[in-house]
Scaffold this active site. Structure first.
Site, PDB file in Angstrom:
ATOM      1  N   TYR A 236       0.842  -1.191   0.000  1.00 53.38           N
ATOM      2  CA  TYR A 236       0.000   0.000   0.000  1.00 53.38           C
ATOM      3  C   TYR A 236       0.883   1.250   0.000  1.00 53.38           C
ATOM      4  O   TYR A 236       1.611   1.512   0.963  1.00 53.38           O
ATOM      5  CB  TYR A 236      -0.938   0.013   1.208  1.00 53.38           C
ATOM      6  CG  TYR A 236      -1.970  -1.105   1.210  1.00 53.38           C
ATOM      7  CD1 TYR A 236      -2.171  -1.910   0.093  1.00 53.38           C
ATOM      8  CD2 TYR A 236      -2.744  -1.359   2.335  1.00 53.38           C
ATOM      9  CE1 TYR A 236      -3.111  -2.931   0.095  1.00 53.38           C
ATOM     10  CE2 TYR A 236      -3.690  -2.377   2.343  1.00 53.38           C
ATOM     11  CZ  TYR A 236      -3.858  -3.165   1.219  1.00 53.38           C
ATOM     12  OH  TYR A 236      -4.787  -4.176   1.222  1.00 53.38           O
TER      13      TYR A 236
ATOM     14  N   PRO B 145     -16.502  -3.967   0.066  1.00 58.16           N
ATOM     15  CA  PRO B 145     -17.939  -4.206   0.270  1.00 58.16           C
ATOM     16  C   PRO B 145     -18.807  -3.327  -0.617  1.00 58.16           C
ATOM     17  O   PRO B 145     -19.975  -3.648  -0.843  1.00 58.16           O
ATOM     18  CB  PRO B 145     -18.140  -3.874   1.756  1.00 58.16           C
ATOM     19  CG  PRO B 145     -17.045  -2.889   2.064  1.00 58.16           C
ATOM     20  CD  PRO B 145     -15.868  -3.365   1.266  1.00 58.16           C
TER      21      PRO B 145
END
Length: 327
Positions: free
Chosen positions: A54, A211
């Protein structure tokens, strides 16, 4: 906040967690990152997700500084890293799941996050060039040394997970207890079908990502890619192509207004509805949230209050719309 058992382990993890992907060390400043992490912690979130890849390690540096200054008891939160993609150059042994990189990456993550141990350490992707025994042995040794408490995987197939457990059982090694797959209304087959037998034996926790289907389930992409959105960010061209050039992308985007209408009928927002739908699955241990604004995070944390509104009738409505275009 609600807390759930992480698969076959004894670990309690918050149903909603917070991740640094895309935002920390890249899209947002450190001051905003601090506010976001504190907002999550104050809401009862106890799991903060990160990875070596990241922002090429910068996300862990930012998170580590915040954790160090927070004054929070180390026993009150869980922090993770992931190994596979690397963060330095493209030289041999700077990526993958060899023993060398697994161990080097763990030490680097501990340094960047400024912690003595990782609660969770994931194999970010499978590595067919390395024997599973070598990777499992390295994870086992890090656990024995106290540098890692639990290890897991991300986007491994059920076949690969079964082989990992077979190898660990045969050599008396600590086995993986958690998988981090993508899961949402439009991406569900692996979590709902492929992993099905694993939840019973040997047991499997899941900390699911995306999600909101990389923003599709917010409704922001119904008229194209807006400026300053995740898919508009530099370096995210691969994700934009993967999401919007998906043959089923048009059908998914077309389904969003119908899903939003159900959310409106329940008096909630589509993002909260989509997150609550994920939480409704008993095999989901934690839903990882991402945010670039405090208001956005606070909104998504409200999904917990929507779960009980998802009656069997509402779930049938949602599935009737989303399932036909899901993968």
């Amino acid at each position: 906040m609600h807390y759930r058992q992480l698969g076959p382990s004894g670990l309690k993890i918050s149903a909603l967690s917070f991740g640094a992907w895309v935002t920390f060390g890249k899209q947002i400043g450190d001051a905003v990152a601090t506010k976001l992490l504190h907002t999550a912690y104050d809401a009862g979130v106890n799991f903060f997700d990160n990875a070596e890849a990241y922002a090429d390690g910068q996300a862990e540096l930012v998170m580590g500084t915040i954790l160090k200054k927070s004054g929070w008891r180390r026993s009150s939160y869980l922090v993770s890293s992931k190994v596979y993609f690397g963060w330095e150059d493209d030289k041999p042994n700077q990526s993958g799941l060899s023993r060398k990189h697994v161990v080097d990456a763990c030490h680097d993550a501990l340094r960047r996050l400024q912690v003595d141990y990782l609660d969770l350490y994931y194999c970010h992707r499978p590595d067919p060039s390395v024997p599973i025994y070598e990777t499992a042995r390295a994870m086992h040794d890090l656990i024995v040394q106290g540098k890692v408490l639990y290890w897991g995987t991300s986007e491994w197939s059920a076949t690969e997970l079964r082989e990992a457990h077979r190898v660990c059982a045969a050599h008396d090694l600590h086995a993986p207890v958690v998988e981090q797959p993508q899961y949402n209304l439009f991406h569900r087959a692996r979590v709902e079908k492929e992993y099905g037998p694993l939840y019973k034996s040997p047991g499997l926790g899941t900390t699911i990502w995306s999600p909101l289907a990389s923003g599709i389930l917010t409704g922001k992409y119904t008229s194209g890619v807006p400026k300053n959105s995740r898919l508009d960010a530099p370096g995210m061209e691969w994700l934009r192509d993967m999401i919007l050039n998906d043959p089923a992308a048009k059908a998914k985007i077309a389904a969003v207004p119908r899903l939003a209408a159900i959310a409106d009928g329940l008096g909630t927002s589509l993002p909260k509805l989509a997150i609550a739908w994920c939480l409704k699955n008993p095999h989901v241990s934690s839903v990882i949230l991402g945010a670039s604004r405090v208001e956005q995070l606070q909104e998504n944390l409200g999904a917990l209050a929507v779960v009980d509104q998802l009656t069997p009738a509402v779930m049938r409505q949602l599935n009737a719309i989303a399932k036909p275009v899901a993968t």
